[in-house]
Design a protein around this motif. Structure first.
Motif, PDB file in Angstrom:
ATOM      1  N   PHE A  75      -4.193   3.353 -13.973  1.00  0.00           N
ATOM      2  CA  PHE A  75      -3.806   3.192 -12.574  1.00  0.00           C
ATOM      3  C   PHE A  75      -4.623   2.105 -11.876  1.00  0.00           C
ATOM      4  CE2 PHE A  75      -4.705   4.226  -8.149  1.00  0.00           C
ATOM      5  CZ  PHE A  75      -3.433   4.075  -7.619  1.00  0.00           C
ATOM      6  N   VAL A  89       7.719   8.669 -11.710  1.00  0.00           N
ATOM      7  CA  VAL A  89       7.567   7.369 -11.041  1.00  0.00           C
ATOM      8  C   VAL A  89       8.826   6.521 -11.287  1.00  0.00           C
ATOM      9  CG1 VAL A  89       6.096   5.330 -10.762  1.00  0.00           C
ATOM     10  CG2 VAL A  89       5.075   7.520 -11.357  1.00  0.00           C
ATOM     11  N   TRP A  90       9.369   6.623 -12.509  1.00  0.00           N
ATOM     12  CA  TRP A  90      10.624   5.915 -12.783  1.00  0.00           C
ATOM     13  C   TRP A  90      11.767   6.488 -11.944  1.00  0.00           C
ATOM     14  CZ3 TRP A  90      10.903   1.322 -14.687  1.00  0.00           C
ATOM     15  CH2 TRP A  90       9.904   0.860 -15.564  1.00  0.00           C
ATOM     16  N   SER A 136      -6.070  13.786 -12.206  1.00  0.00           N
ATOM     17  CA  SER A 136      -6.431  12.577 -12.929  1.00  0.00           C
ATOM     18  C   SER A 136      -5.246  11.618 -12.987  1.00  0.00           C
ATOM     19  CB  SER A 136      -6.880  12.975 -14.338  1.00  0.00           C
ATOM     20  OG  SER A 136      -7.199  11.832 -15.045  1.00  0.00           O
ATOM     21  N   LEU A 137      -5.440  10.434 -12.419  1.00  0.00           N
ATOM     22  CA  LEU A 137      -4.388   9.419 -12.495  1.00  0.00           C
ATOM     23  C   LEU A 137      -4.504   8.718 -13.857  1.00  0.00           C
ATOM     24  CD1 LEU A 137      -4.643   8.000  -8.850  1.00  0.00           C
ATOM     25  CD2 LEU A 137      -2.968   9.605  -9.750  1.00  0.00           C
ATOM     26  N   PRO A 138      -3.431   8.092 -14.364  1.00  0.00           N
ATOM     27  CA  PRO A 138      -3.470   7.492 -15.714  1.00  0.00           C
ATOM     28  C   PRO A 138      -4.664   6.546 -15.896  1.00  0.00           C
ATOM     29  CG  PRO A 138      -1.263   7.348 -14.782  1.00  0.00           C
ATOM     30  CD  PRO A 138      -2.142   7.866 -13.698  1.00  0.00           C
ATOM     31  N   VAL A 179       0.842  -1.208   0.000  1.00  0.00           N
ATOM     32  CA  VAL A 179       0.000   0.000   0.000  1.00  0.00           C
ATOM     33  C   VAL A 179       0.883   1.266   0.000  1.00  0.00           C
ATOM     34  CG1 VAL A 179      -1.592   1.355   1.422  1.00  0.00           C
ATOM     35  CG2 VAL A 179      -2.031  -1.059   1.043  1.00  0.00           C
ATOM     36  N   MET A 202       2.566   1.774  -3.358  1.00  0.00           N
ATOM     37  CA  MET A 202       1.624   2.263  -4.357  1.00  0.00           C
ATOM     38  C   MET A 202       1.329   3.754  -4.125  1.00  0.00           C
ATOM     39  SD  MET A 202      -1.827   2.516  -5.405  1.00  0.00           S
ATOM     40  CE  MET A 202      -2.507   2.428  -3.828  1.00  0.00           C
ATOM     41  N   PHE A 259      -8.698  10.950  -5.873  1.00  0.00           N
ATOM     42  CA  PHE A 259      -7.887  11.932  -6.597  1.00  0.00           C
ATOM     43  C   PHE A 259      -8.694  12.607  -7.710  1.00  0.00           C
ATOM     44  CE2 PHE A 259      -4.334  10.537  -4.241  1.00  0.00           C
ATOM     45  CZ  PHE A 259      -3.351  11.500  -4.391  1.00  0.00           C
ATOM     46  N   PHE A 272      -1.350  -5.559  -8.669  1.00  0.00           N
ATOM     47  CA  PHE A 272      -0.082  -5.349  -7.958  1.00  0.00           C
ATOM     48  C   PHE A 272      -0.292  -5.536  -6.457  1.00  0.00           C
ATOM     49  CE2 PHE A 272       2.266  -2.157  -5.409  1.00  0.00           C
ATOM     50  CZ  PHE A 272       3.540  -2.710  -5.493  1.00  0.00           C
ATOM     51  N   VAL A 293       1.061   0.644 -15.937  1.00  0.00           N
ATOM     52  CA  VAL A 293       0.217   1.839 -15.722  1.00  0.00           C
ATOM     53  C   VAL A 293      -0.166   2.552 -17.027  1.00  0.00           C
ATOM     54  CG1 VAL A 293       0.191   4.169 -14.717  1.00  0.00           C
ATOM     55  CG2 VAL A 293       0.846   2.248 -13.308  1.00  0.00           C
ATOM     56  N   PRO A 294       0.789   2.842 -17.948  1.00  0.00           N
ATOM     57  CA  PRO A 294       0.363   3.561 -19.165  1.00  0.00           C
ATOM     58  C   PRO A 294      -0.588   2.752 -20.040  1.00  0.00           C
ATOM     59  CG  PRO A 294       2.769   3.264 -19.110  1.00  0.00           C
ATOM     60  CD  PRO A 294       2.224   2.586 -17.913  1.00  0.00           C
ATOM     61  N   LEU A 334       4.739  10.199 -15.784  1.00  0.00           N
ATOM     62  CA  LEU A 334       5.201   8.869 -15.370  1.00  0.00           C
ATOM     63  C   LEU A 334       6.709   8.807 -15.176  1.00  0.00           C
ATOM     64  CD1 LEU A 334       3.179   6.138 -17.284  1.00  0.00           C
ATOM     65  CD2 LEU A 334       3.575   6.278 -14.838  1.00  0.00           C
ATOM     66  N   ASN A 379       1.921  15.090 -13.072  1.00  0.00           N
ATOM     67  CA  ASN A 379       1.170  14.229 -13.996  1.00  0.00           C
ATOM     68  C   ASN A 379       2.114  13.597 -15.013  1.00  0.00           C
ATOM     69  OD1 ASN A 379      -1.212  14.608 -12.773  1.00  0.00           O
ATOM     70  ND2 ASN A 379      -2.226  15.670 -14.474  1.00  0.00           N
ATOM     71  N   PHE A 408       4.241  -3.167 -12.327  1.00  0.00           N
ATOM     72  CA  PHE A 408       3.180  -2.188 -12.060  1.00  0.00           C
ATOM     73  C   PHE A 408       3.438  -0.886 -12.838  1.00  0.00           C
ATOM     74  CE2 PHE A 408       2.369   1.485  -9.064  1.00  0.00           C
ATOM     75  CZ  PHE A 408       1.010   1.610  -9.311  1.00  0.00           C
ATOM     76  N   ILE A 409       4.697  -0.394 -12.794  1.00  0.00           N
ATOM     77  CA  ILE A 409       4.974   0.872 -13.511  1.00  0.00           C
ATOM     78  C   ILE A 409       4.834   0.676 -15.019  1.00  0.00           C
ATOM     79  CG2 ILE A 409       6.568   2.817 -13.770  1.00  0.00           C
ATOM     80  CD1 ILE A 409       8.130   1.892 -11.417  1.00  0.00           C
ATOM     81  N   LEU A 410       5.286  -0.501 -15.500  1.00  0.00           N
ATOM     82  CA  LEU A 410       5.186  -0.754 -16.945  1.00  0.00           C
ATOM     83  C   LEU A 410       3.723  -0.859 -17.381  1.00  0.00           C
ATOM     84  CD1 LEU A 410       8.046  -3.399 -17.382  1.00  0.00           C
ATOM     85  CD2 LEU A 410       8.004  -1.086 -18.336  1.00  0.00           C
ATOM     86  N   ILE A 466      -8.613   5.143  -4.241  1.00  0.00           N
ATOM     87  CA  ILE A 466      -7.636   6.231  -4.383  1.00  0.00           C
ATOM     88  C   ILE A 466      -7.845   6.967  -5.710  1.00  0.00           C
ATOM     89  CG2 ILE A 466      -5.149   6.648  -4.811  1.00  0.00           C
ATOM     90  CD1 ILE A 466      -5.603   6.408  -1.894  1.00  0.00           C
ATOM     91  N   MET A 493      -7.707   0.583  -2.192  1.00  0.00           N
ATOM     92  CA  MET A 493      -6.540   1.395  -2.495  1.00  0.00           C
ATOM     93  C   MET A 493      -6.356   1.642  -3.994  1.00  0.00           C
ATOM     94  SD  MET A 493      -5.695   2.133   0.478  1.00  0.00           S
ATOM     95  CE  MET A 493      -4.347   3.218   0.091  1.00  0.00           C
ATOM     96  N   SER A 494      -6.999   0.878  -4.847  1.00  0.00           N
ATOM     97  CA  SER A 494      -6.867   1.137  -6.290  1.00  0.00           C
ATOM     98  C   SER A 494      -8.049   1.977  -6.771  1.00  0.00           C
ATOM     99  CB  SER A 494      -6.767  -0.172  -7.073  1.00  0.00           C
ATOM    100  OG  SER A 494      -7.858  -1.006  -6.752  1.00  0.00           O
ATOM    101  N   PHE A 534       3.690  10.496  -9.264  1.00  0.00           N
ATOM    102  CA  PHE A 534       2.993  10.812 -10.513  1.00  0.00           C
ATOM    103  C   PHE A 534       2.229  12.129 -10.411  1.00  0.00           C
ATOM    104  CE2 PHE A 534      -0.822  10.922 -13.061  1.00  0.00           C
ATOM    105  CZ  PHE A 534      -0.309  10.693 -14.330  1.00  0.00           C
TER     106      PHE A 534
END
Lengths: 502, 179
Positions: free
Chosen positions: B124, A415-416, B172-174, A396, A399, B165, B131, B119-120, A412, A410, B115-117, B161, B157-158, A406
């Motif tokens: 999210f 995040v990297w 706006s999350l992806p 959690v 995440m 947001f 994840f 997201v796009p 990514l 806005n 997870f990062i790969l 959240i 949490m997914s 992010f």
């Protein structure tokens, strides 16, 4: 300043901001009472929620987390015998034995009362010394500021338990990270033809990555080592208010002394609550008529520990607001948050943003009141929450860190950045490199380079750093701190050899 | 057999020596890697433009810091080499054992990379949900009750959240390729 404070109090007193402070305090207490979570992590998790807020709301929420976090560690310390944060280690020495004797409510009540008074005294220290130091530091020219930053970095690096060289390496690495991207003359540095590196690294993803990953991966290693089941804890706690009033009335000198130690230690760069609670506990024991009672469940020990670690909250704000140099790791993150909201902490803040400074004072005061009420009313719930397992916590928090990185732009790429610096932070932590100097280097790097440039623009001779008295004093203090650290390292090594010989 | 091995009186002494040598080896590998990187950056910073009217050029400050970093790394390597030589050789399977000990951390880092790969592509919500469930499963949520809690936590949490947001903070999350 009084006018600005009243104006700030008006804004902080609005229902919305009061609600935010309450949420911040509650979250801080929860963060503090979960072993392995720490105040810093609580601040990191909350900061993305401040992006859409105005500076006063955002800062008030963060101050709430700060106040709650420093007092939250006592719950798990007293109930489980595990300090929720490193700054409540000595609370366990007497709080846990008292709880084991059947008086958990008394131990918690004393701890909460001492935390409350500690925070109030530290706010008084901040209100008195903050503007005083700020007005004096207005006289600092680029030479003094550069030397002061060098002193802060060497002090923090030197305090890294027997690892001075690694501390210095970390501080320099932090400075290096800030040199990526465009410099003041619009020349690109270390961009490797990647457009995303043109604007350099954002401070916050770097700080979160370095701190959060090492902390969380460290927790996983403990999870691997610790096969024991969660202790069965009785969370039915009743607070004996009358008894606590009697106990606290006998602890006046101890409370004031410990609060002042906490405020002073908090104001020194690189120290923080952990150092404060050890020094204060040690002093209380030395000054006590019954030192033999320490460690067996005496109120003196709980008061010394909790008053001092909570007083760090106000003390740590003194160098951050007055000099722009954070006192400890949570404050370095806090400074990053202020910068994010377009506010540069430093002496000018008292002139340019007096209402915000007043809002910080007011939030600390209101936060202390909310903290004491929440702790007394909700203590049994906090004790239950402190049992949240790492298997839930780690994913959690990771995440939420990604969300925070992010939401900053806005983007990514941030995040990297978080991930790459997270791995770097974990590797450095595994190599026993202290991370606080690194984070301080990241926060202070830009300012140090700017001030060094300005100093040499005004006078191209490097000798000026030594001919200006205050600058020379800071540099001399930097050398002394390194020599002292070398002496300490040698002492630790000899002690280790002696122990091995035995 | 070197002096240290002969002096190791008990299995715990031996284990401590092995740990010291393993640590020293790890530190040397990390510090040599960093030193090489810093020397490369130091040379690269030398080609940054200098200023006609300022005493310091673009590369001056980074070069000062990099020079200090190379010196600090060199000193740390020298110290660690002394520790490394003083201790007995490591058993053949030391590296495998170390990797096994850190399997949870590596597993979580691997899942975080995925997870990062994702997201796009997935957005999210749909990348954080698996994840969070997979991570909790990896870290010990194996029984029915644990898995139920893991799913509930992951949903809150997914989706929670994301909604917080979007609707409260107007950030706006992806949302992924399909939204």
């Amino acid at each position: 300043m009084a006018d600005f404070f009243l104006q700030a109090l008006g804004q902080v007193g609005s229902p919305m901001v009061l609600a935010l402070i309450t949420i911040g305090v509650l979250f801080g207490i929860i963060g503090g009472c979960i072993p392995g979570f720490t105040v810093t992590m609580a601040i990191l998790v909350v900061f993305p929620f401040t992006f859409a807020m105005d500076p006063i709301s955002g800062v008030s929420l963060m101050v709430g987390v700060f106040v709650g976090g420093y007092s939250g560690g006592l719950v798990s310390g007293i109930m489980l015998g595990i300090p929720g944060t490193p700054s409540s280690i000595t609370t366990v020495y007497d709080g846990y034995p008292m709880a084991q004797k059947g008086e958990p409510g008394r131990a918690l009540g004393i701890g909460v009362a001492a935390s409350f008074i500690g925070t109030l005294i530290s706010v008084a220290v901040l209100v008195f010394f903050g503007p005083l130091i700020a007005s004096y530091s207005m006289k600092f020219r680029p030479w003094e500021i550069t030397s002061l930053i060098v002193f802060a970095l060497t002090l923090v690096a030197g305090l890294s338990n027997g690892a001075m060289l690694k501390g210095l390496l970390a501080a320099a690495l932090g400075l290096l990270i800030t040199t990526v991207g465009y410099d003041r003359n619009s020349n690109l540095r270390f961009d490797f033809d990647l457009p995303v590196l043109g604007s350099g690294f954002e401070i916050l993803p770097v700080m979160i990555g370095i701190f959060a990953f090492s902390q969380l991966m460290g927790n996983l290693e403990k999870l691997r080592d610790d096969k024991s089941d969660i202790k069965d804890v009785n969370t039915n706690v009743a607070i004996p208010y009358r008894q606590i009033l009697v106990d606290m009335s006998r602890q006046k000198i101890n409370t004031v002394r410990s609060s002042l130690i906490g405020s002073l230690v908090g104001a020194l760069p690189g120290t923080g609550g952990t150092v404060a609670n050890f020094i204060s506990y040690d002093q209380a024991k030395k000054m006590s008529r019954h030192p033999e009672r320490f460690g067996t469940g005496t109120p003196d020990g709980i008061v010394a520990s909790e008053a001092s670690n909570s007083a760090v909250a106000g003390g740590a704000f003194v160098p951050t607001l007055a000099l722009g140099i954070p006192g400890d790791l949570p404050m370095a993150i806090m400074m990053g948050v202020l910068i994010l909201h377009g506010i540069t902490p430093g002496p000018l803040m008292f002139e340019q943003n007096p209402v915000l400074v007043g809002a910080i004072y007011a939030s600390l005061l209101i936060g202390a009141v909310v903290m004491v009420l929440s702790q007394l009313l909700l203590v049994r719930w906090f004790a239950k929450i402190s049992l949240i397992p790492q298997q839930v916590l780690v994913p959690v928090v990771l995440m939420l860190c990604a969300v925070g990185a992010f939401a900053l732009n806005n983007n990514l790429f941030d995040v990297w950045v978080l991930f790459i610096f997270g791995i770097l932070g974990y590797l450095l932590w595994k190599a026993e490199v202290p991370l606080t100097p690194l984070i301080l280097g990241v926060v202070l790097g830009d300012n140090m380079e700017r001030q060094l440039f300005r100093a040499l623009e005004l006078d191209s001779s490097w000798l000026t750093f030594l001919t200006r008295p205050l600058s020379a004093l800071f540099l001399a203090l930097a050398v002394v701190s390194l020599l002292f650290s070398l002496y300490q390292n040698r002492k630790i090594r000899l002690h280790a050899l002696e122990t091995k010989g035995e | 057999m070197n002096d240290a091995t002969r002096q190791a009186r008990s299995p715990s002494d031996r284990a401590r020596q092995e740990e010291t040598r393993a640590k020293a080896m790890g530190h040397i590998v990390l510090n040599v890697t960093l030193a090489v990187l810093f020397i490369f950056l130091f040379l690269r910073a030398g080609s940054l433009p200098s200023s006609m009217w300022e005493p310091l050029g673009s590369g001056s400050f980074p070069r000062m810091v990099l020079a200090a970093l190379v010196v600090f790394n060199g000193l740390i390597i020298a110290t660690e080499v002394r520790h490394f030589i003083a201790m007995p050789a490591l058993p053949a399977k030391a590296l495998t054992g170390w990797c096994y000990q850190h399997r949870l951390a590596f597993g979580v880092l691997g899942l975080f990379t995925l997870f990062i790969l994702a997201v796009p592509i997935l957005g999210f919500r749909w990348s954080s949900l698996p994840f969070l469930i997979a991570c909790q499963f990896l870290l010990g949520a194996r029984h029915f009750r644990g898995i139920l809690i893991a799913i509930a936590v992951a949903l809150v949490m997914s989706f929670g959240i994301e909604a917080l947001f979007r609707d409260v903070f107007t950030i706006s999350l992806p949302r992924g390729l399909w939204n």
